[in-house]
Design a protein around this motif. Structure first.
Motif, mmCIF file in Angstrom:
data_model
loop_
_atom_site.group_PDB
_atom_site.id
_atom_site.type_symbol
_atom_site.label_atom_id
_atom_site.label_comp_id
_atom_site.label_asym_id
_atom_site.label_seq_id
_atom_site.Cartn_x
_atom_site.Cartn_y
_atom_site.Cartn_z
ATOM 1 N N TRP A 116 7.187 -2.883 13.218
ATOM 2 C CA TRP A 116 6.336 -3.267 12.090
ATOM 3 C C TRP A 116 5.222 -2.238 11.871
ATOM 4 O O TRP A 116 4.938 -1.843 10.744
ATOM 5 C CB TRP A 116 5.741 -4.665 12.321
ATOM 6 C CG TRP A 116 6.572 -5.753 11.714
ATOM 7 C CD1 TRP A 116 7.376 -6.633 12.367
ATOM 8 C CD2 TRP A 116 6.680 -6.066 10.322
ATOM 9 N NE1 TRP A 116 7.981 -7.484 11.468
ATOM 10 C CE2 TRP A 116 7.560 -7.159 10.214
ATOM 11 C CE3 TRP A 116 6.110 -5.544 9.166
ATOM 12 C CZ2 TRP A 116 7.903 -7.730 8.981
ATOM 13 C CZ3 TRP A 116 6.441 -6.111 7.936
ATOM 14 C CH2 TRP A 116 7.322 -7.185 7.844
ATOM 15 N N THR A 123 13.494 4.355 3.993
ATOM 16 C CA THR A 123 12.257 3.587 3.913
ATOM 17 C C THR A 123 11.679 3.258 5.279
ATOM 18 O O THR A 123 10.582 2.730 5.372
ATOM 19 C CB THR A 123 12.501 2.269 3.154
ATOM 20 O OG1 THR A 123 13.566 1.563 3.799
ATOM 21 C CG2 THR A 123 12.873 2.540 1.712
ATOM 22 N N SER A 124 12.414 3.518 6.358
ATOM 23 C CA SER A 124 11.915 3.339 7.717
ATOM 24 C C SER A 124 12.667 4.326 8.599
ATOM 25 O O SER A 124 13.538 5.056 8.124
ATOM 26 C CB SER A 124 12.115 1.900 8.202
ATOM 27 O OG SER A 124 13.488 1.555 8.218
ATOM 28 N N THR A 148 -1.886 -3.195 3.154
ATOM 29 C CA THR A 148 -0.751 -4.007 2.707
ATOM 30 C C THR A 148 -1.163 -5.468 2.587
ATOM 31 O O THR A 148 -1.847 -6.009 3.464
ATOM 32 C CB THR A 148 0.417 -3.888 3.708
ATOM 33 O OG1 THR A 148 0.872 -2.529 3.740
ATOM 34 C CG2 THR A 148 1.570 -4.793 3.322
ATOM 35 N N PRO A 167 4.146 -0.148 2.441
ATOM 36 C CA PRO A 167 4.554 -1.137 1.444
ATOM 37 C C PRO A 167 3.356 -1.802 0.789
ATOM 38 O O PRO A 167 2.309 -1.993 1.417
ATOM 39 C CB PRO A 167 5.365 -2.146 2.269
ATOM 40 C CG PRO A 167 4.808 -2.028 3.654
ATOM 41 C CD PRO A 167 4.455 -0.579 3.820
ATOM 42 N N ALA A 185 3.966 -7.232 2.344
ATOM 43 C CA ALA A 185 4.858 -7.575 3.449
ATOM 44 C C ALA A 185 5.037 -9.087 3.430
ATOM 45 O O ALA A 185 4.057 -9.832 3.345
ATOM 46 C CB ALA A 185 4.289 -7.116 4.790
ATOM 47 N N VAL A 216 12.104 -3.074 2.093
ATOM 48 C CA VAL A 216 12.114 -2.314 3.343
ATOM 49 C C VAL A 216 12.370 -3.302 4.478
ATOM 50 O O VAL A 216 11.483 -4.072 4.852
ATOM 51 C CB VAL A 216 10.779 -1.583 3.568
ATOM 52 C CG1 VAL A 216 10.847 -0.737 4.839
ATOM 53 C CG2 VAL A 216 10.420 -0.722 2.362
ATOM 54 N N ALA A 220 7.920 -4.902 2.393
ATOM 55 C CA ALA A 220 8.518 -5.006 3.723
ATOM 56 C C ALA A 220 8.918 -6.460 3.971
ATOM 57 O O ALA A 220 8.142 -7.386 3.689
ATOM 58 C CB ALA A 220 7.536 -4.543 4.791
ATOM 59 N N VAL A 237 6.703 0.850 10.197
ATOM 60 C CA VAL A 237 7.039 0.662 8.783
ATOM 61 C C VAL A 237 5.775 0.600 7.933
ATOM 62 O O VAL A 237 5.696 1.225 6.861
ATOM 63 C CB VAL A 237 7.887 -0.610 8.601
ATOM 64 C CG1 VAL A 237 7.965 -1.002 7.119
ATOM 65 C CG2 VAL A 237 9.282 -0.401 9.172
ATOM 66 N N VAL A 262 12.785 -4.918 8.162
ATOM 67 C CA VAL A 262 12.231 -4.718 9.503
ATOM 68 C C VAL A 262 12.961 -5.678 10.438
ATOM 69 O O VAL A 262 12.833 -6.902 10.303
ATOM 70 C CB VAL A 262 10.715 -4.982 9.546
ATOM 71 C CG1 VAL A 262 10.157 -4.626 10.917
ATOM 72 C CG2 VAL A 262 10.000 -4.200 8.451
ATOM 73 N N ARG A 319 7.292 -0.897 -2.869
ATOM 74 C CA ARG A 319 7.949 -1.314 -1.640
ATOM 75 C C ARG A 319 7.395 -2.643 -1.136
ATOM 76 O O ARG A 319 6.186 -2.868 -1.145
ATOM 77 C CB ARG A 319 7.789 -0.236 -0.566
ATOM 78 C CG ARG A 319 8.585 1.029 -0.855
ATOM 79 C CD ARG A 319 8.270 2.128 0.123
ATOM 80 N NE ARG A 319 9.148 3.272 -0.076
ATOM 81 C CZ ARG A 319 9.025 4.431 0.532
ATOM 82 N NH1 ARG A 319 8.041 4.609 1.401
ATOM 83 N NH2 ARG A 319 9.865 5.418 0.293
#
Length: 499
Positions: free
Chosen positions: A246, A5-6, A289, A255, A258, A230, A209, A249, A232, A207
């Protein structure tokens, strides 16, 4: 489909490996082979959360060039990590970090015990202080005086009592972010607010984050909603956010949501800088996002000279990208389950409409109590008392931990309610287990990570002071001795995370 995912670049991983402190070898000890040292270094980075779980690692050739070692060394290290469960690979998709399947998230040390069940146990599981009196009693009495007109209605206010919505909007406007009551929805605590946001914007498999580490209860809420988290990693030295990470990602993982805590982050206490906030809002807007900013700790600064950055929503005042969540639970009292959302009016309308299938509304009496606090100045006086108490507890806890456990490491937070402690290589899960045996409950680091990271950490809240803080540190030292001796019991994960 790829499982990562990252991603972590070769230069970034080389820098992280180079920043690790090399442990002194004992007399006659032999240095491990180069591949073993590399595998151990990556494993520790994963367990400490400095490299997120499910992060794609660089190709063998790229990492070999960055580290100036042979490709054979990197290949052997990757194979060792796969054999130990810290790496998964798929042809055509690369390799990504993992944790062993038999390392479940701990289930102890965070939920508060009922007071009658504590006995002689010191409970450091919950970052919450007793109510600041006499302000709670006065607020409830004031709310009862305001209740009669509401008692003649049906009592359901899905968006919140109008007077409280207007007061919260006024408080945001006073902070320099013009806000209308139509941009506010009152919720049952911050958890209720974030649950509603996740239900509206996220679906199963979407997703989200999250900072790594992050608030354990929110992570669990998102897991149960079916989200794909996900992680970070925080910036080194807990100076807020790593904006390069950031941006990567948000760009690569895309995502849907977040979730961040910019002000005295739980559990690390980090305070994100104003430029970091601006950049994150811009990156989230570009990625499409929804950025959820949790402000539950905002008013709990513990140093008089601290200059608070502008709120995250200051860089998106219309609320089209940033949804702000606030709460009375941390700054005032956890038993007062009042939270709120600040967002664009159309987002608030959607949240309110969806609430008909959830809890319909938040208790009126508690809303009136918070409104009384806001409108009379009682809130500011109570929070001032809360800051003084948290600061005294923090200083007492730091002093005693440094004395009893000098090898434990932490950054002293300038606000919030929690201390994020690196435990000198000991397993946080085993410390949590041993702690209960010697009379202190403490949540282990993996509770605050995604899929088992942060095994070498515990979270210590500023909930006790004076002689109780001293006794808590003494008991933690006793728990650490049990873990080192191997007498803490089985089934709690590795005794030590260091190679």
């Amino acid at each position: 489909m790829a499982q990562w995912t990252s991603a972590v670049g070769a230069a970034q991983l080389a820098r992280l490996l180079g920043s690790q402190q090399e442990r002194p070898a004992g007399p006659g000890a032999r240095r491990p082979p180069a591949y073993r040292a590399l595998a151990d270094g990556v494993r520790v980075l994963v367990l400490e959360g400095r490299v997120p779980v499910a992060a794609r690692l660089p190709a063998e050739r790229e990492l070999a060039l960055a580290l100036t070692v042979s490709r054979t060394t990197v290949a052997a290290a990757y194979e060792a990590l796969r054999a130990e469960g810290f790496l998964e690979s798929r042809r055509g998709a690369g390799s990504w970090t993992a944790v062993p399947a038999g390392n479940p998230l701990p289930a102890r040390g965070l939920e508060p015990l009922p007071p009658e069940a504590l006995g002689s146990m010191i409970d450091l599981g919950c970052a919450a202080l007793p109510a600041p009196e006499p302000w709670l009693t006065r607020a409830v009495r004031g709310a009862l005086e305001e209740l009669p007109p509401y008692a003649h209605t049906h009592g359901d206010y899905p968006a919140g009592v109008p007077a409280l919505r207007a007061m919260i909007a006024e408080r945001y406007s006073a902070r320099g972010i013009p806000t209308m009551p139509e941009q506010i929805m009152v919720t049952t605590g911050a958890m209720g607010a974030i649950d509603a946001i996740c239900q509206l914007f996220g679906g199963r498999g979407d997703r989200i984050a999250v900072e790594s580490p992050s608030y354990a209860n929110i992570l669990q809420l998102m897991r149960e909603a079916g989200a794909r988290l996900v992680p970070v990693a925080m910036a080194e030295g807990l100076t807020g956010w790593d904006m390069d990470h950031w941006r990567q990602v948000l760009r690569d993982a895309a995502p849907r949501i977040a979730y961040v805590v910019a002000d005295f982050h739980n559990p690390t206490g980090a305070l994100a800088g104003e430029d970091q906030r601006r950049q994150l809002v811009e990156a989230a807007r570009s990625a499409g996002t929804v950025l959820v900013a949790d402000e539950t700790m905002t008013e709990l600064w513990l140093e008089d000279d601290i200059a608070m950055p502008r709120p995250v929503c200051a860089f998106d005042p219309a609320g089209s990208t940033v949804i702000t969540v606030g709460s009375a639970s941390k700054a005032f009292w956890a038993g007062l389950r009042i939270g709120w959302v600040r967002a664009a009016p159309e987002v608030v309308r959607s949240l309110v409409a969806a609430r008909a299938y959830a809890d319909l509304g938040t208790p009126v009496l508690e809303q009136l109590a918070v409104n009384w606090l806001f409108s009379t100045g009682g809130w500011e006086q109570a929070v001032r008392v809360r800051r003084e108490q948290a600061r005294e507890n923090r200083d007492a806890l730091i002093t005693t931990v440094r004395r009893e456990l000098p090898d434990w490491e932490f950054e002293v937070p300038r606000g919030g309610l929690t201390l994020w402690v690196r435990t000198g290589g000991l397993s946080g899960s085993r410390l949590a287990e041993a702690g209960e045996r010697v009379g202190v409950r403490v949540p282990s680091g993996p509770r605050f990570g995604v899929d088992g990271a942060f095994e070498g950490y515990v979270r210590l809240p500023f909930t006790v002071g004076g002689a109780v803080a001293e006794e808590a540190a003494v008991r933690l030292a006793a728990a650490a001795r049990l873990v080192r001796s191997g007498a803490s019991g089985a089934g709690a994960g590795p005794r030590s995370i260091v190679a």
